[in-house]
Scaffold this motif. Structure first.
Motif, PDB file in Angstrom:
ATOM      1  N   LYS A   6       0.811  -1.219   0.000  1.00 58.12           N
ATOM      2  CA  LYS A   6       0.000   0.000   0.000  1.00 58.12           C
ATOM      3  C   LYS A   6       0.842   1.265   0.000  1.00 58.12           C
ATOM      4  CE  LYS A   6      -3.778  -0.529   2.180  1.00 58.12           C
ATOM      5  NZ  LYS A   6      -4.566  -0.800   3.389  1.00 58.12           N
ATOM      6  N   ILE A  28     -11.466   6.967   1.215  1.00 57.08           N
ATOM      7  CA  ILE A  28     -11.407   5.499   1.314  1.00 57.08           C
ATOM      8  C   ILE A  28     -11.614   5.142   2.769  1.00 57.08           C
ATOM      9  CG2 ILE A  28      -9.909   3.471   1.190  1.00 57.08           C
ATOM     10  CD1 ILE A  28      -8.745   4.331  -1.237  1.00 57.08           C
ATOM     11  N   SER A  29     -12.595   4.304   3.035  1.00 54.79           N
ATOM     12  CA  SER A  29     -12.886   3.911   4.417  1.00 54.79           C
ATOM     13  C   SER A  29     -13.686   2.629   4.423  1.00 54.79           C
ATOM     14  CB  SER A  29     -13.801   4.939   5.096  1.00 54.79           C
ATOM     15  OG  SER A  29     -13.178   6.155   5.261  1.00 54.79           O
ATOM     16  N   ARG A  30     -13.741   1.996   5.593  1.00 57.88           N
ATOM     17  CA  ARG A  30     -14.758   0.963   5.767  1.00 57.88           C
ATOM     18  C   ARG A  30     -16.123   1.647   5.681  1.00 57.88           C
ATOM     19  NH1 ARG A  30     -15.275  -0.587  10.580  1.00 57.88           N
ATOM     20  NH2 ARG A  30     -13.857   0.912  11.514  1.00 57.88           N
ATOM     21  N   LYS A  41     -17.557   6.847   9.668  1.00 63.30           N
ATOM     22  CA  LYS A  41     -16.712   7.413   8.602  1.00 63.30           C
ATOM     23  C   LYS A  41     -17.488   8.450   7.794  1.00 63.30           C
ATOM     24  CE  LYS A  41     -13.500   4.368   9.650  1.00 63.30           C
ATOM     25  NZ  LYS A  41     -12.253   4.731  10.320  1.00 63.30           N
ATOM     26  N   GLY A  89     -14.631   1.724  -0.562  1.00 64.31           N
ATOM     27  CA  GLY A  89     -14.459   0.916   0.645  1.00 64.31           C
ATOM     28  C   GLY A  89     -14.308  -0.542   0.276  1.00 64.31           C
ATOM     29  N   PRO A  90     -14.123  -1.377   1.287  1.00 62.84           N
ATOM     30  CA  PRO A  90     -13.948  -2.800   0.989  1.00 62.84           C
ATOM     31  C   PRO A  90     -15.266  -3.451   0.584  1.00 62.84           C
ATOM     32  CG  PRO A  90     -13.897  -2.404   3.360  1.00 62.84           C
ATOM     33  CD  PRO A  90     -14.028  -1.060   2.714  1.00 62.84           C
ATOM     34  N   LEU A 120     -14.116  -2.501  -3.162  1.00 64.91           N
ATOM     35  CA  LEU A 120     -12.937  -3.170  -3.717  1.00 64.91           C
ATOM     36  C   LEU A 120     -12.908  -4.659  -3.351  1.00 64.91           C
ATOM     37  CD1 LEU A 120     -10.155  -0.535  -3.012  1.00 64.91           C
ATOM     38  CD2 LEU A 120     -11.700  -0.736  -4.957  1.00 64.91           C
ATOM     39  N   ASN A 178      -5.550  -5.696  -3.548  1.00 62.55           N
ATOM     40  CA  ASN A 178      -6.408  -4.714  -2.889  1.00 62.55           C
ATOM     41  C   ASN A 178      -5.577  -3.521  -2.428  1.00 62.55           C
ATOM     42  OD1 ASN A 178      -7.468  -3.686  -0.020  1.00 62.55           O
ATOM     43  ND2 ASN A 178      -9.229  -4.204  -1.291  1.00 62.55           N
ATOM     44  N   VAL A 191      -5.776   0.501  -3.526  1.00 63.13           N
ATOM     45  CA  VAL A 191      -5.896   1.623  -2.576  1.00 63.13           C
ATOM     46  C   VAL A 191      -4.773   2.619  -2.827  1.00 63.13           C
ATOM     47  CG1 VAL A 191      -5.733   2.256  -0.119  1.00 63.13           C
ATOM     48  CG2 VAL A 191      -7.095   0.259  -0.804  1.00 63.13           C
ATOM     49  N   GLU A 195     -12.654   8.926  15.276  1.00 61.17           N
ATOM     50  CA  GLU A 195     -11.565   8.168  14.656  1.00 61.17           C
ATOM     51  C   GLU A 195     -10.562   7.757  15.726  1.00 61.17           C
ATOM     52  OE1 GLU A 195     -10.543   6.116  12.052  1.00 61.17           O
ATOM     53  OE2 GLU A 195     -11.440   7.701  10.843  1.00 61.17           O
ATOM     54  N   GLY A 235      -6.763   6.723  12.472  1.00 58.16           N
ATOM     55  CA  GLY A 235      -7.006   7.173  11.104  1.00 58.16           C
ATOM     56  C   GLY A 235      -5.829   6.875  10.194  1.00 58.16           C
ATOM     57  N   LEU A 236      -5.594   5.587   9.942  1.00 55.80           N
ATOM     58  CA  LEU A 236      -4.451   5.220   9.087  1.00 55.80           C
ATOM     59  C   LEU A 236      -4.635   5.673   7.643  1.00 55.80           C
ATOM     60  CD1 LEU A 236      -3.548   1.706  10.506  1.00 55.80           C
ATOM     61  CD2 LEU A 236      -2.119   3.760  10.532  1.00 55.80           C
ATOM     62  N   THR A 237      -5.880   5.825   7.194  1.00 54.64           N
ATOM     63  CA  THR A 237      -6.064   6.314   5.818  1.00 54.64           C
ATOM     64  C   THR A 237      -5.472   7.720   5.680  1.00 54.64           C
ATOM     65  OG1 THR A 237      -8.253   7.045   6.456  1.00 54.64           O
ATOM     66  CG2 THR A 237      -8.133   4.962   5.251  1.00 54.64           C
ATOM     67  N   GLU A 254      -1.682   7.269   5.430  1.00 50.27           N
ATOM     68  CA  GLU A 254      -1.327   6.761   4.093  1.00 50.27           C
ATOM     69  C   GLU A 254      -1.364   7.878   3.055  1.00 50.27           C
ATOM     70  OE1 GLU A 254      -3.303   2.486   5.347  1.00 50.27           O
ATOM     71  OE2 GLU A 254      -4.283   3.690   3.813  1.00 50.27           O
TER      72      GLU A 254
HETATM   73  N1  UDP Z   1      -8.652  -0.093   3.628  1.00 52.36           N
HETATM   74  C1  UDP Z   1      -8.376  -1.021   2.637  1.00 52.36           C
HETATM   75  N2  UDP Z   1      -9.290  -1.240   1.656  1.00 52.36           N
HETATM   76  C2  UDP Z   1     -10.455  -0.546   1.616  1.00 52.36           C
HETATM   77  C3  UDP Z   1     -10.744   0.414   2.625  1.00 52.36           C
HETATM   78  C4  UDP Z   1      -9.814   0.620   3.627  1.00 52.36           C
HETATM   79  O1  UDP Z   1      -7.300  -1.633   2.642  1.00 52.36           O
HETATM   80  O2  UDP Z   1     -11.258  -0.786   0.698  1.00 52.36           O
HETATM   81  C5  UDP Z   1      -7.633   0.112   4.677  1.00 52.36           C
HETATM   82  C6  UDP Z   1      -7.059   1.516   4.673  1.00 52.36           C
HETATM   83  O3  UDP Z   1      -6.104   1.670   3.629  1.00 52.36           O
HETATM   84  C7  UDP Z   1      -6.458   1.585   6.083  1.00 52.36           C
HETATM   85  C8  UDP Z   1      -7.422   0.705   6.887  1.00 52.36           C
HETATM   86  O4  UDP Z   1      -8.184  -0.045   5.950  1.00 52.36           O
HETATM   87  O5  UDP Z   1      -5.166   0.994   6.093  1.00 52.36           O
HETATM   88  C9  UDP Z   1      -8.375   1.526   7.733  1.00 52.36           C
HETATM   89  O6  UDP Z   1      -7.690   2.000   8.852  1.00 52.36           O
HETATM   90  P1  UDP Z   1      -8.162   3.315   9.607  1.00 52.36           P
HETATM   91  O7  UDP Z   1      -7.250   3.497  10.780  1.00 52.36           O
HETATM   92  O8  UDP Z   1      -8.227   4.479   8.662  1.00 52.36           O
HETATM   93  O9  UDP Z   1      -9.669   3.047  10.054  1.00 52.36           O
HETATM   94  P2  UDP Z   1     -10.375   1.784  10.746  1.00 52.36           P
HETATM   95  O10 UDP Z   1     -10.955   0.984   9.624  1.00 52.36           O
HETATM   96  O11 UDP Z   1      -9.324   1.037  11.523  1.00 52.36           O
HETATM   97  O12 UDP Z   1     -11.441   2.399  11.576  1.00 52.36           O
END
Ligand code: UDP
Length: 360
Positions: free
Chosen positions: A103, A166-168, A173, A198-199, A237, A245, A249, A266, A269-271, A274
């Motif tokens: 990533k 990009i988020s869950r 979110k 999102g995923p 995704l 995947n 991202v 949050e 907030g790894l997004t 990134e």
């Molecule tokens: N992420 C991913 N694919 C997606 C959506 C999110 O890999 O379709 C990853 C995103 O890159 C990040 C993580 O999921 O590394 C989400 O971490 P974050 O701390 O932002 O939020 P959390 O989901 O832990 O609340």
């Protein structure tokens, strides 16, 4: 009962005197069995709230019996440490990203653009174009999957500015809030496109709200006037190949003009991290760990009230109009991520903690 069964399986791999780090509430039930077997336990919480009230008291009352024998606790922010832990060994260690992971490792612009075209989130896909990337084992990978679900009238034109979140698919979110802000704006975001990504909602098994939230976003999208709908794109995704995947991202983050994280709460907030690592200008809510990552106007823009949709649109629109500001925030973000949020810093902090525990 699940914790006990998992602990029995885990105890086949660890010995008395070993040290185990458990992550998040889901694993708390393992702690008593590990302690009984003579294993030292660190429990790390990746979530937390700044304010403590009756709800947090009830949550802790549930978790606390499992955590009584834990040797040390790790939180992402000082504000997340509960008051009942004052006499215990507590460390505050912020999460980090791995710059060598799929990533976050370098991906050149042409490769990123081809991947995003392949995903249907940019126009201009060439006949027989292949979306190539370098896999972790050195081999050449090809992105051949497409979003498992894509709601888009047509891909954003190649030259249109792209705002990305990009988020869950989690209510906190606020994907729906981002969409409504974007759709309601009639001036500052004119000409821009928005991608909410999102995923696959069938793929994240510990995220039971995902399908409901995504369905709500799709419904909202269908109700928008066609002019707005044409500029908003929703994608889920595929999760079948973790490396593919991650590259999707990464490509999206690199190709975005502005990255949004309009979370209502949050943990860290790894997004955001990134995006900062990729020198992107970020507009994010001033909540939880995002506050620790971004100083407003230096490493990105912070939205003091995450519910303020007009302010969100104004901040994002301002960035689209001011290339100089976008570039300077992107550069500030990159150096902040380099100095503070890579895994070498976290490794040093963790090993310091483990040394103290080993010596005890
Ligand atoms: N992420 C991913 N694919 C997606 C959506 C999110 O890999 O379709 C990853 C995103 O890159 C990040 C993580 O999921 O590394 C989400 O971490 P974050 O701390 O932002 O939020 P959390 O989901 O832990 O609340």
């Amino acid at each position: 009962a699940v914790g006990e069964a998992n602990a029995r399986a885990l105890l086949r791999s660890v010995r008395p005197g070993d040290l185990v780090t458990l992550h998040d509430p889901q694993t708390a039930g393992l702690a008593p069995a590990l302690h009984r077997a003579g294993v030292r336990v660190v429990w790390r919480s990746h979530i937390g709230t700044d304010a403590h009230d009756e709800s947090t008291d009830r949550a802790w009352a549930f978790l606390r019996p499992f955590l009584e024998t834990v040797d040390a606790f790790v939180f992402s922010r000082t504000q997340y440490v509960p008051t009942w832990l004052t006499e215990r060994h507590v460390a505050v260690i912020q999460p980090s990203i791995d710059p060598l992971s799929a990533k976050n490792r370098p991906l050149d612009d042409d490769a990123a653009a081809a991947i995003v075209r392949r995903m249907g989130l940019r126009a201009g896909r060439r006949p027989r174009e292949r979306a190539l990337y370098r896999r972790g084992d050195g081999s050449v990978g090809v992105v051949h999957r497409e979003p498992v679900s894509l709601h888009s009238l047509a891909p954003p034109p190649a030259e249109a500015p792209l705002i990305l979140q990009i988020s869950r698919w989690d209510p906190l979110k606020d994907m729906a809030g981002v969409m409504s802000s974007f759709a309601a704006d009639t001036t500052s975001l004119d000409g821009a496109h928005l991608a909410l990504v999102g995923p696959d909602v069938t793929g994240v098994t510990d995220d039971p709200e995902g399908s409901r939230v995504f369905a709500g976003c799709v419904e909202l999208w269908h109700r928008l006037p066609p002019r707005s709908r044409a500029r908003i794109h929703l994608a889920c995704l595929p999760m079948a190949d973790a490396e593919e995947n991650a590259v999707m991202v990464s490509a999206l983050q690199r190709q975005a003009t502005v990255i949004a994280q309009k979370s209502l709460a949050e943990g860290f907030g790894l997004t955001v991290t990134e995006a900062m690592w990729k020198s992107r200008p970020v507009v994010a809510s001033a909540v939880g760990g995002i506050r620790d990552q971004i100083q407003h106007g230096v490493h990105g823009l912070l939205l003091e009230d995450p519910h303020d949709r007009a302010a969100f649109a104004a901040e994002a629109g301002g960035l689209l109009r001011d290339d100089g500001l976008a570039a300077s925030l992107g550069a500030g973000a990159r150096s902040r991520a380099l100095e503070q949020f890579l895994d070498d810093r976290q490794l040093c902090q963790q090993s310091a903690l483990y040394q103290v525990l080993a010596a005890a």
